[in-house]
Design an enzyme around this catalytic site. Structure first.
Site, PDB file in Angstrom:
ATOM      1  N   ASP A  81     104.465  75.746-156.523  1.00  0.00           N
ATOM      2  CA  ASP A  81     105.003  75.012-157.676  1.00  0.00           C
ATOM      3  C   ASP A  81     106.171  75.705-158.352  1.00  0.00           C
ATOM      4  O   ASP A  81     106.177  76.919-158.552  1.00  0.00           O
ATOM      5  CB  ASP A  81     103.930  74.741-158.718  1.00  0.00           C
ATOM      6  CG  ASP A  81     104.460  73.813-159.793  1.00  0.00           C
ATOM      7  OD1 ASP A  81     104.684  72.644-159.477  1.00  0.00           O
ATOM      8  OD2 ASP A  81     104.723  74.279-160.915  1.00  0.00           O
ATOM      9  N   ASN A 110     104.284  81.256-159.161  1.00  0.00           N
ATOM     10  CA  ASN A 110     105.699  81.655-159.207  1.00  0.00           C
ATOM     11  C   ASN A 110     105.941  82.773-160.211  1.00  0.00           C
ATOM     12  O   ASN A 110     106.742  82.665-161.132  1.00  0.00           O
ATOM     13  CB  ASN A 110     106.611  80.455-159.497  1.00  0.00           C
ATOM     14  CG  ASN A 110     106.325  79.782-160.823  1.00  0.00           C
ATOM     15  OD1 ASN A 110     105.242  79.930-161.390  1.00  0.00           O
ATOM     16  ND2 ASN A 110     107.283  79.035-161.325  1.00  0.00           N
ATOM     17  N   ASP A 125     101.202  71.793-167.272  1.00  0.00           N
ATOM     18  CA  ASP A 125     102.425  72.428-166.759  1.00  0.00           C
ATOM     19  C   ASP A 125     103.057  73.318-167.831  1.00  0.00           C
ATOM     20  O   ASP A 125     104.281  73.390-167.969  1.00  0.00           O
ATOM     21  CB  ASP A 125     103.420  71.389-166.221  1.00  0.00           C
ATOM     22  CG  ASP A 125     104.527  72.024-165.387  1.00  0.00           C
ATOM     23  OD1 ASP A 125     104.451  73.237-165.082  1.00  0.00           O
ATOM     24  OD2 ASP A 125     105.486  71.304-165.036  1.00  0.00           O
ATOM     25  N   HIS A 167     102.153  66.904-161.802  1.00  0.00           N
ATOM     26  CA  HIS A 167     103.118  66.293-162.738  1.00  0.00           C
ATOM     27  C   HIS A 167     103.838  65.048-162.222  1.00  0.00           C
ATOM     28  O   HIS A 167     105.062  65.012-162.098  1.00  0.00           O
ATOM     29  CB  HIS A 167     104.121  67.325-163.261  1.00  0.00           C
ATOM     30  CG  HIS A 167     104.738  68.257-162.243  1.00  0.00           C
ATOM     31  ND1 HIS A 167     105.291  67.832-161.067  1.00  0.00           N
ATOM     32  CD2 HIS A 167     104.881  69.609-162.250  1.00  0.00           C
ATOM     33  CE1 HIS A 167     105.766  68.871-160.404  1.00  0.00           C
ATOM     34  NE2 HIS A 167     105.509  69.962-161.100  1.00  0.00           N
TER      35      HIS A 167
END
Ligand SMILES: [Zn+2]
Length: 438
Positions: A156, A96, A309, A236
Site C-alpha cells: 500500500d 511502507n 487509511d 480505500h
C-alpha cells in the site's frame, strides 16, 4: 488482583449477538463475566455508562504509523494513542515504513513495539514485494511464520503493476489463506495527477487522476483473485464504478472484501478549490455521485467495512504546493465522529450497522479473535463506550497524533469516545488516554 469493573447502564450494541438494549457489563480478569440487567456491583468499580453506547472496540484494517523511519510524523506509540482515543483496540499497520516491513525482523519489531505500548494490538501488514519495488515477491512465508504471524500483505502506497507478479502473490497467499490488498492505481493513467480528473480539476487547472486508474486495477485484481482462488481485499475504494465492479464480483463468487475511508464517504473534490494540501490524498477525493455510491455500497455490504487509511505527514512535508505535497490524511481520531455525523445522524446507517462496519466485520476479515465482539460472557473485554449525541469541533492542535493533517479541522462532528478498554484494562477513561501500560 485488579478489581472487577461494572459498566453500568449503557446501551449495548453488538452485531455479533444482535443485542441492542440497555445492559450492565461486568468485567473480571480481562473478560466479560456477565451481561445483564441490574447487575450488582459486589465490590466492582462502577463506571456509569448512562447515555453511552457500549460496543466491541473498533478494528482498523488500514493505518500508517510511520515507525520505523519517520518518527517525526508518527510513532507506534503516538499512533496507538490516536487509535485508542478513536475507540480502536486493533489496527493493521501498513508496510511502507523505512526500512520497509518486508522481512520477519521488521514485522516482529512493529508487532513487539505495539505490544509494549499496550494501547492497541498492532498487526503489521507485510509487503508483497521486496522494498515495495514491485519486482520480486517478499518473503511472505517468513513473515507469516514469524512471531508477528502476518496474514495480511500489501504494498500500500504503491500499486503492484505487474499482473504476473500480482497473480503469484495471490497464489502464494492462498497457501496460508492470507489476504492480499493492492493500492489500485494504474501508473500510466495516474502519472502526474494530483486530484480527481473531472469538472473541478478542469476549473482549477490541476492535473487529474481519472477514476479509471483505480477501476482498471480493481477489475484486473478481481480477475486474478478468481484465477488464483485467493482472497483479495480492496483498500480505500473511491469511485462508483469500483463499487459496481466489486458488487458484481461478489455475486460471481470471487473471494473479495472491500473497505472505504471516512474521508471518501464524506468529502468531495470541490474542497481542492482551496488548494489546501490537506485535501490531497490517494486515491483522490471524488465527486458527490461517487460518495453516494460508496455510501450505498457500505449500507448494502458491498463495501464490507470502514478503514481509516490514517496517513500522518510532518508539517514541513505536507505544507507545499498542492501538487507537490505528499498524499494522505489523518483518520483514527475522527472516524467515529465523521461516520455518525454523515451516515448515522441522517438515518442512512443504524448503530448496529455502524459497529458492524467498524468492528465486527473488519475483525472477521483479518481473523482476529478477541476483537470485534461478541459482547457476551466469556468473551474478551475489548470494548468502546461512546456518546453518540456529543458534538465536538475538530481542533488539529489537540489530537494525539504527532501530525495535524486532518481534513476535518474546524468541522463539527457527532459522536465521541468516552472509554476504550483492551482485555479488561482501560486504555481511554473519561476521554483521556490511560498511560502506564508498559
Ligand atoms: Zn493506499
Amino acid at each position: 488482583m485488579p478489581k472487577a469493573i461494572l459498566l453500568k447502564g449503557g446501551r449495548v450494541v453488538d452485531p455479533a449477538t444482535g443485542l441492542d438494549a440497555v445492559r450492565d457489563v461486568l468485567v473480571e480478569k480481562g473478560v466479560i463475566a456477565a451481561v445483564g440487567k441490574g447487575l450488582g456491583a459486589n465490590g466492582a468499580t462502577v463506571v456509569d455508562c448512562d447515555g453511552l453506547v457500549v460496543a466491541p472496540a473498533f478494528v482498523d484494517l488500514h493505518a500508517h504509523l510511520r515507525e520505523p523511519g519517520r518518527e517525526d510524523a508518527e510513532t507506534i506509540e503516538s499512533g496507538s494513542r490516536a487509535a485508542a482515543i478513536g475507540g480502536y483496540s486493533a489496527l493493521c499497520a501498513m508496510a511502507n515504513t523505512s526500512p520497509v516491513a518486508d522481512s520477519a525482523a521488521v514485522v516482529e519489531q512493529v508487532f513487539n513495539t505495539g505490544r509494549a505500548v499496550g494501547l492497541v494490538d498492532v498487526y503489521p501488514v507485510g509487503a508483497l514485494t521486496v522494498g515495495l519495488e514491485g519486482k520480486h515477491l517478499a518473503e511472505m512465508g517468513e513473515m507469516h511464520d514469524s512471531a508477528a504471524h502476518v496474514t495480511f500483505f500489501s504494498d500500500d502506497g504503491r500499486c503492484v503493476q505487474d499482473s504476473g507478479l500480482m497473480r503469484r502473490a495471490l497464489e502464494y497467499a492462498r497457501a496460508f489463506d492470507a489476504i492480499v490488498a493492492n493500492h489500485a492505481e494504474d501508473a500510466g493513467l495516474a502519472d502526474g495527477g494530483a486530484m480527481n480528473e473531472g469538472e473541478v480539476s478542469g476549473l482549477l487547472g490541476l492535473p487529474g487522476i481519472p477514476g479509471e486508474a483505480e477501476e482498471l486495477i480493481i477489475a484486473r485484481d478481481l480477475a486474478l483473485a478468481k484465477l488464483a482462488g485467493a482472497r483479495l481485499h480492496v483498500p480505500h475504494v473511491s469511485t462508483a464504478n469500483s463499487v459496481a465492479l466489486i458488487r458484481a464480483a461478489k455475486e460471481a463468487g470471487v473471494r473479495v472484501t472491500a473497505e472505504a475511508t471516512p474521508h471518501h464517504l464524506a468529502l468531495t473534490d470541490t474542497l481542492v478549490a482551496s488548494f489546501d494540501p490537506v485535501f490531497r490524498v490517494a486515491p483522490p477525493l471524488r465527486t458527490r455521485a461517487d460518495v453516494d455510491a460508496l455510501r450505498a455500497g457500505l449500507i448494502d455490504g458491498t463495501i464490507d467495512c470502514v478503514a481509516t487509511d490514517h496517513a500522518p505527514h510532518a508539517r514541513e512535508d505536507k505544507e507545499k504546493e498542492f501538487d507537490k505535497a505528499p498524499p494522505g490524511m489523518l483518520g483514527l481520531e475522527t472516524a467515529l465522529g465523521v461516520l455518525i455525523a454523515e451516515l448515522v445522524a441522517p438515518g442512512l446507517l443504524n448503530l448496529t450497522q455502524l459497529i458492524d462496519r467498524m468492528s465486527t466485520t473488519p475483525a472477521r476479515i483479518r481473523g482476529l479473535v478477541g476483537h470485534g465482539g461478541p459482547v457476551a460472557a466469556g468473551a474478551a473485554a475489548t470494548l468502546v463506550a461512546f456518546d453518540p449525541a456529543a458534538r465536538w469541533v475538530v481542533d488539529p492542535t489537540r489530537l494525539q497524533s504527532l501530525s495535524d493533517n486532518t481534513p476535518f479541522a474546524g468541522r463539527e462532528l457527532q459522536g465521541k469516545v468516552v472509554h476504550t478498554m483492551l482485555r479488561g484494562k482501560f486504555t481511554v477513561l473519561d476521554g483521556e488516554v490511560v498511560h502506564g501500560q508498559r
